[in-house]
Motif scaffolding. Structure first.
Motif, PDB file in Angstrom:
ATOM      1  N   LYS A  51       0.829  -1.213   0.000  1.00  0.00           N
ATOM      2  CA  LYS A  51       0.000   0.000   0.000  1.00  0.00           C
ATOM      3  C   LYS A  51       0.863   1.262   0.000  1.00  0.00           C
ATOM      4  CE  LYS A  51      -2.364  -1.112   3.669  1.00  0.00           C
ATOM      5  NZ  LYS A  51      -3.340  -1.007   4.764  1.00  0.00           N
ATOM      6  N   SER A  55       1.183   4.052  -3.073  1.00  0.00           N
ATOM      7  CA  SER A  55       0.722   5.422  -2.843  1.00  0.00           C
ATOM      8  C   SER A  55       1.853   6.438  -2.954  1.00  0.00           C
ATOM      9  CB  SER A  55       0.052   5.538  -1.473  1.00  0.00           C
ATOM     10  OG  SER A  55       0.981   5.229  -0.440  1.00  0.00           O
ATOM     11  N   TYR A  61      -1.133   5.825  -9.502  1.00  0.00           N
ATOM     12  CA  TYR A  61      -1.934   5.630  -8.281  1.00  0.00           C
ATOM     13  C   TYR A  61      -3.204   6.471  -8.309  1.00  0.00           C
ATOM     14  CZ  TYR A  61      -3.032   4.851  -3.375  1.00  0.00           C
ATOM     15  OH  TYR A  61      -3.647   4.484  -2.206  1.00  0.00           O
ATOM     16  N   PRO A  71      -7.155   1.616  -0.365  1.00  0.00           N
ATOM     17  CA  PRO A  71      -6.106   0.784   0.239  1.00  0.00           C
ATOM     18  C   PRO A  71      -6.662  -0.337   1.109  1.00  0.00           C
ATOM     19  CG  PRO A  71      -5.560   3.115   0.424  1.00  0.00           C
ATOM     20  CD  PRO A  71      -6.951   3.052  -0.090  1.00  0.00           C
TER      21      PRO A  71
END
Length: 460
Positions: A51, A55, A61, A71
């Motif tokens: 995650k 990000s 993203y 997420p």
């Protein structure tokens, strides 16, 4: 009777109460329910790393979030397969790669547009039709193409991944084989290739089976032609195996208002939307992520679909296509072929002698002019690599595997690579010799830590 019934009722109630106590004790003393992530193929720490890496580093993203990604969806994943399904929904990026040790690597499947030569194209949308000078099976100038995933109908990738330039077609055309965009190769010379190319009526940029690399020399080339006011035609070639910056139209397509450019071949690989990839690693996990967007020409069909050609042509039809366009391509051969070379059966052997002072590792391959034409070469590989200590020698038999047709590229005919380990570290030496049309071997170097008995080969 009443007393006996009451006593019996007390016994039953006591027994039931005892059972409840046992059940409660049993339940309270049993282990807590297993945490999902403990039996998952991804630990909580691994999910958090995925995650955070996406990000903080993934150029696509924001696109994932716009499609509805959260997420928390990764937290809910238990298997690698489920994670891949999640990627399939929220990521459309053929550069994107994920792997965990022990599991199959994830990358998105690309889609190949395959022509249907028997299809009547009169009612087919123009977006699905391709001009085809070789004509289809119905005699039409256009063919219909449908896309298939990882189609077995695709032509195989070309073996030649080199870069070189040469005038062809009675000096009417300048041919540039852009088989690689690796800046550590001769590809860097493309930055100044416009100086020669601009002198010719036609330019062919052959980017088939180019798997990518850097874009700088390619941009320098087109900027140079634009500045020179080049008014000839540039033919850009591509195939299913042209990827990333190897899809030369990603740069060429920006110059269509200044230069005459024709895109010829099949659709390209479609590895385009995101660029500048960086690798990230944590324990058993690995992510290969593009870091930003790449501005693309309008005709891009999408990730995995690439750019549609102006003129559809498989490799086997390229000569016919250029004949139709009245472009003389004498001097190059577009259709490399591989087939067993049983007619070339070598029983001779090479004697390799290590006359140095340290152990050496040898790996050799030889090509031979099998047709007395400079653009056809037979590859003959020695059976295996081997090591020799100082003073040792070895006879190694040749093995005929196949022959292939190259593009008259004189750079690699006989190659020798050795690696030596001695005191203070090691070194690697890579040398090349030419086998000319008279089938002799020319040695550009005179001092090496080996002796090579090649007399039998010359006699062949």
């Amino acid at each position: 009777m009443i007393m006996k019934s009451q006593n019996k009722r007390r016994v039953v109630l006591s027994f039931i109460s005892f059972l409840f106590v046992l059940i409660y004790v049993g339940c309270s003393s049993s282990p807590n329910p297993t945490n999902k992530t403990e039996t998952s193929e991804l630990t909580t720490q691994e999910k958090n790393w995925i995650k955070n890496t996406l990000s903080n580093h993934y150029g696509g993203y924001e696109d994932m979030l716009e499609k509805g990604f959260s997420p928390d969806m990764i937290d809910a994943v238990d298997t690698i397969s489920d994670l891949y399904k999640l990627f399939d929904i929220y990521i459309q990026d053929t550069h994107f790669t994920f792997s965990k040790k022990g599991y199959e690597q994830y990358h998105q499947k690309r889609m190949a547009w395959i022509p249907d030569f028997d299809k009547d194209t009169s009612n087919i949308p123009d977006s699905n039709k391709f001009y085809y000078p070789a004509k289809n099976n119905l005699g039409q100038d256009y063919v219909y193409a449908e896309y298939l995933i990882d189609s077995p109908k695709e032509e195989k990738a070309l073996a030649d991944r080199t870069y070189y330039e040469k005038p062809i077609g009675n000096n009417e055309t300048y041919y540039i084989r852009v088989g690689t965009c690796d800046n550590n190769s001769n590809y860097k010379n493309m930055s100044s290739a416009h100086k020669n190319a601009a002198k010719y009526t036609n330019i062919i940029l052959d980017g088939r089976s180019n798997s990518g690399g850097g874009q700088g020399p390619l941009m320098d080339f087109f900027n140079g032609l634009k500045s020179a006011g080049y008014d000839g035609t540039i033919y850009v070639l591509q195939d299913y195996h042209s990827y990333s910056s190897g899809e030369l139209y990603c740069i060429a397509g920006r110059y269509t208002s200044n230069l005459k450019i024709k895109l010829i071949g099949t659709n390209s690989g479609g590895m385009q939307k995101y660029a500048n990839c960086v690798g990230y690693e944590k324990g058993d996990l690995w992510l290969w992520l593009p870091s930003n967007y790449f501005a693309l020409p309008e005709r891009f069909m999408g990730e995995g679909l690439g750019y549609p050609a102006d003129i559809w042509s498989l490799t086997k039809d390229l000569k016919k296509t250029f004949d139709f366009l009245n472009v003389n391509t004498t001097g190059i051969y577009f259709a490399p072929s591989q087939k067993p070379a049983s007619e070339f059966n070598y029983d001779s052997s090479y004697k390799i002698v290590n006359s140095g002072n340290s152990k050496m590792t040898f790996s050799l391959s030889i090509v031979k002019d099998s047709s007395k034409q400079s653009n056809e070469w037979e590859y003959v590989n020695i059976l295996d690599s081997f090591e020799l200590a100082s003073g040792q020698s070895k006879n190694v038999k040749l093995k005929s595997e196949y022959y292939t047709v190259l593009y008259d590229n004189p750079s690699v005919y006989f190659s020798y690579t050795s690696q030596s380990y001695g005191q203070g570290g090691g070194w690697m030496c890579s040398c090349q010799w030419l086998i000319n049309k008279t089938r002799t071997i020319e040695f550009p170097f005179t001092e090496h830590d080996y002796n090579l008995d090649y007399s039998e080969f010359i006699n062949k």
